[in-house]
Design an enzyme around this catalytic site. Sequence first.
Site, PDB file in Angstrom:
ATOM      1  N   TYR A 113       8.979  22.470  18.359  1.00 41.62           N
ATOM      2  CA  TYR A 113       9.436  22.444  16.860  1.00 41.62           C
ATOM      3  C   TYR A 113       9.214  24.009  16.294  1.00 41.62           C
ATOM      4  CZ  TYR A 113      10.414  20.250  12.426  1.00 41.62           C
ATOM      5  OH  TYR A 113      10.940  19.922  11.214  1.00 41.62           O
ATOM      6  N   LYS A 168      25.784  -1.521  25.905  1.00 36.51           N
ATOM      7  CA  LYS A 168      26.537  -0.573  26.631  1.00 36.51           C
ATOM      8  C   LYS A 168      25.761   0.804  26.716  1.00 36.51           C
ATOM      9  CE  LYS A 168      31.157   0.554  27.631  1.00 36.51           C
ATOM     10  NZ  LYS A 168      31.964  -0.694  28.104  1.00 36.51           N
TER      11      LYS A 168
END
Length: 463
Positions: A113, A168
């Site tokens: 970060y 899915k």
Amino acid sequence: MSMPSPSYTITLRVEVPASQSATSTVVTAVSDTGAQVMGVDIAHSTSHGLVMDVTCDTIDAEHGERVVDAVNAIEGARVHKWSDSTFLMHLGGKIEVTTKVPLKTRRDLSRAYTPGVARVCLAIAENPEDARRLTIKRNTVAVVTDGTAVLGLGDIGPAAALPVMEGKAALFKEFGGVDAWPVCLDTKDVEEIIMIVKALAPVYGGVNLEDISAPRCFEIEARLREELDIPVFHDDQHGTAIVVLAALINALKVVGKSLDEVRIVVSGVGAAGNAIIRLLKAQGARHIVAFGRDGALHRGRPTDDPHRGWIIDNTNEDGFSGSLQDGLKGADVFVGVSSGDILTGDDVAQMADGAIVFALANPTPEVDPRAAAQTAAVVATGRSDHPNQINNVLAFPGLFRGLLDTGATDITTEMLRVAAVAIAEVVGPEELNSAYIIPGVFDHRVAEAVADAVREQARLAPA
């Protein structure tokens, strides 16, 4: 023809008086309702009674309630509670995000970060192609739906479609190592869907369109393919077509017939039917007659629908104009992607010797598979409780694995065709028979075979 299914597995917490026959009495009561007992576990025992968990497969939710009533009717028995295993699996969702890098120290944080990440951002700003190399884009697919054609449930909306899209995404990860994420859109407007997906595209390496109703799905896919630089795949169309072709290649080997000679009847001319016909034609099929709700599509029935128009122009060269039942007479192959219980075993008996029947409507096939098997040589369905399940999970994980690995920007018909051939070839000659024309969904060989075929085709495709 309905049978107990894992989709309706329930577990009952039952208290009964202690006796030698306590367990068998409960099992008999459950079995007498038509449920299939999968297990009995003693949860607690005293000198006076037993508490047991009885797990069984049922036909539907109403059947589960009948099982509970049957057990409660046993003298001295009481069902304390019962649970539905399918709902339990979905509690809290089926997928999550996890980190791939350590985040345990200040040094880790400064690289993952701020401030270190700013260097990576600037590198991508200077060279946008680096997003594939330096972010999740290289392995991420958006699973996009508007909830208008969910399974066999129809237009149930984006929130109700989310469990399917989660599933899915889980299949993408489990079978292809692809990180997929549900994108359920609260709009049915074609232009708005296209705009939203285009705006989201920078994050993803591919788009899997799912459960979007026809004919809107055709325009959405075509436009996105034209306007995006990442592959766009409508699984209801092309995933189904890939697996149908794979299964048919092997079924024809079983019966000793050739694709360019057999007469094929297709019931259903929506998204799946259209794609199946196109891919069968690409593989060399020459004699196809397609049927919609109003009968055979032929040149005497003009249409304003360009997709039906293509079917009319490219099939039914003899101009057959009768009913589906009449069209089956003497046919070698039936492929159904339409509605349940529209045919009988007697209809199938009118087909040619060595007939092949793919009855793929879910949850109820076009014809009872057991009735079809009385005369057909090979029968396949979309269900897991019959042999030869035609399941899209055999196609899309490996297909996207190959596309993402090569950085492909488009999906060609030849990619779809070689994917089907790759699936078919997983079943070796020594394995092939009328009850095994297609690999099982958990066959680890399938996704890699498809990925290899797609990678090779992407390498050969012109830039």
